[in-house]
Design a protein around this motif. Structure first.
Motif, PDB file in Angstrom:
ATOM      1  N   ILE A 119      65.364   6.231 -56.500  1.00  0.00           N
ATOM      2  CA  ILE A 119      66.006   6.256 -55.322  1.00  0.00           C
ATOM      3  C   ILE A 119      67.351   5.668 -55.494  1.00  0.00           C
ATOM      4  CG2 ILE A 119      65.985   4.691 -53.120  1.00  0.00           C
ATOM      5  CD1 ILE A 119      62.797   4.789 -53.282  1.00  0.00           C
ATOM      6  N   LEU A 120      67.406   4.599 -56.241  1.00  0.00           N
ATOM      7  CA  LEU A 120      68.954   4.323 -56.684  1.00  0.00           C
ATOM      8  C   LEU A 120      69.722   5.524 -57.193  1.00  0.00           C
ATOM      9  CD1 LEU A 120      68.561   0.623 -58.243  1.00  0.00           C
ATOM     10  CD2 LEU A 120      69.088   1.215 -55.758  1.00  0.00           C
ATOM     11  N   ALA A 121      69.280   6.108 -58.039  1.00  0.00           N
ATOM     12  CA  ALA A 121      70.074   7.375 -58.572  1.00  0.00           C
ATOM     13  C   ALA A 121      70.330   8.204 -57.373  1.00  0.00           C
ATOM     14  CB  ALA A 121      69.074   8.246 -59.831  1.00  0.00           C
TER      15      ALA A 121
ATOM     16  N   LEU B 235      59.064   4.880 -40.603  1.00  0.00           N
ATOM     17  CA  LEU B 235      59.117   6.018 -41.601  1.00  0.00           C
ATOM     18  C   LEU B 235      58.207   7.126 -41.257  1.00  0.00           C
ATOM     19  CD1 LEU B 235      60.229   7.004 -44.363  1.00  0.00           C
ATOM     20  CD2 LEU B 235      58.215   5.697 -45.331  1.00  0.00           C
ATOM     21  N   ILE B 236      56.850   6.610 -41.025  1.00  0.00           N
ATOM     22  CA  ILE B 236      55.838   7.870 -40.527  1.00  0.00           C
ATOM     23  C   ILE B 236      56.665   8.440 -39.348  1.00  0.00           C
ATOM     24  CG2 ILE B 236      53.496   8.410 -39.471  1.00  0.00           C
ATOM     25  CD1 ILE B 236      52.787   5.810 -41.237  1.00  0.00           C
ATOM     26  N   ALA B 237      57.114   7.944 -38.327  1.00  0.00           N
ATOM     27  CA  ALA B 237      57.687   8.626 -37.167  1.00  0.00           C
ATOM     28  C   ALA B 237      58.704   9.476 -37.385  1.00  0.00           C
ATOM     29  CB  ALA B 237      58.064   7.402 -36.295  1.00  0.00           C
TER      30      ALA B 237
ATOM     31  N   LEU C 137      64.124   3.860 -47.445  1.00  0.00           N
ATOM     32  CA  LEU C 137      63.744   4.046 -48.913  1.00  0.00           C
ATOM     33  C   LEU C 137      64.216   2.868 -49.704  1.00  0.00           C
ATOM     34  CD1 LEU C 137      64.842   7.893 -49.658  1.00  0.00           C
ATOM     35  CD2 LEU C 137      62.460   6.681 -49.896  1.00  0.00           C
ATOM     36  N   VAL C 138      65.016   1.984 -49.292  1.00  0.00           N
ATOM     37  CA  VAL C 138      65.356   0.886 -49.889  1.00  0.00           C
ATOM     38  C   VAL C 138      64.629  -0.294 -49.249  1.00  0.00           C
ATOM     39  CG1 VAL C 138      67.228  -1.068 -50.022  1.00  0.00           C
ATOM     40  CG2 VAL C 138      67.842   1.323 -50.177  1.00  0.00           C
ATOM     41  N   VAL C 139      64.382  -0.278 -47.952  1.00  0.00           N
ATOM     42  CA  VAL C 139      63.556  -1.268 -46.965  1.00  0.00           C
ATOM     43  C   VAL C 139      62.133  -1.392 -47.575  1.00  0.00           C
ATOM     44  CG1 VAL C 139      62.728  -2.202 -44.892  1.00  0.00           C
ATOM     45  CG2 VAL C 139      65.211  -1.459 -45.093  1.00  0.00           C
TER      46      VAL C 139
END
Ligand code: HEM
Ligand code: HEM
Length: 182
Positions: free
Chosen positions: A61-63, A150-152, A99-101
């Motif tokens: 994710i960081l990349a 996220l799902i929504a 993707l961070v949270v």
């Protein structure tokens, strides 16, 4: 009609699909492992998968975020109306935030609750956080709310992608799909 459009570059495509595959497995794993009454061995296996895949995903994710910040996405076809461009921009930004949270809140929930993350424990990493029921509860709340959002957003994201791929066939799908496109 499919327009010939410049696509995302291969690293952006691969980083998208590796993240997507992991997240699309981790969501059902998370939902099933927290259900009452599921067999204990299945629950343990799902927790093991969920926590450790989440941790492995962090460098990916960081990349991905670093790559995105240094490479502008290709322009959308002119046929995409303004409101859809804004909706896409907003939903993509929200997906990056989530993707961070999600991994951070998951990590804090587990560590401040005093639980193992087997991969990090094997590597000899310390807990990094002191035990705190209060912090664990807050992180759990953030993780659950984040999962809901996220799902929504993903439901909309996937529906939009399917619409571009199957109905409009305007080249937006092949910009991101790893094979083909330009
Ligand atoms: C079956 C699942 C998925 C499909 C079909 C799909 C499809 C796509 C497509 C076609 C694009 C390109 C959109 C454009 O050209 O503007 C895209 C972009 C994107 N997708 Fe997905 N996606 C899926 C899953 C996911 C997941 C699980 C995540 C994250 C949790 C995600 C996050 C993103 C982000 C952040 C972008 C924007 C890329 C950028 O401009 O930097 N996608 N997706
Ligand atoms: C992209 C990354 C992640 C996604 C999409 C994700 C998604 C989910 C979902 C959908 C749930 C079920 C809803 C809930 O009860 O909150 C869940 C639960 C959970 N996740 Fe994650 N998660 C991610 C990362 C992590 C990480 C890195 C850890 C820990 C290292 C973690 C630990 C947990 C735990 C412990 C639960 C159960 C929460 C509870 O106590 O009820 N997650 N996750």
């Amino acid at each position: 009609m499919t327009e010939r459009l410049p696509g995302y570059r291969p690293p952006a495509r691969w980083l998208h699909w590796i993240t997507a595959a992991a997240v699309l497995l981790m969501i059902p794993a998370g939902l099933i492992m927290t259900r009452e009454g599921i067999p204990r061995p299945l629950q343990d296996a799902l927790f093991l998968f969920h926590k450790n895949t989440g941790v492995v995903l962090v460098p990916v994710i960081l990349a991905r975020i670093a790559y995105r910040l240094t490479h502008r996405p290709p322009p959308l076809p002119v046929s995409v109306p303004g409101w859809q461009r804004r909706a896409a921009g907003l939903s993509h930004a929200l997906l990056y935030v989530l993707l961070v949270v999600m991994p951070v809140s998951g990590f804090v929930r587990v560590r401040s609750g005093g639980f193992p993350i087997e991969l990090l424990d094997r590597l000899g990493a310390g807990p990094w956080l002191a035990k705190s029921e209060r912090l664990a509860d807050i992180a759990q709340g953030i993780h659950a709310a984040g999962a809901f959002v996220l799902i929504a957003v993903l439901a909309l994201h996937i529906a939009a992608a399917a619409q571009h791929a199957l109905i409009r066939r305007d080249g937006v799908w092949s910009r991101m799909w790893p094979v083909g496109g330009s």
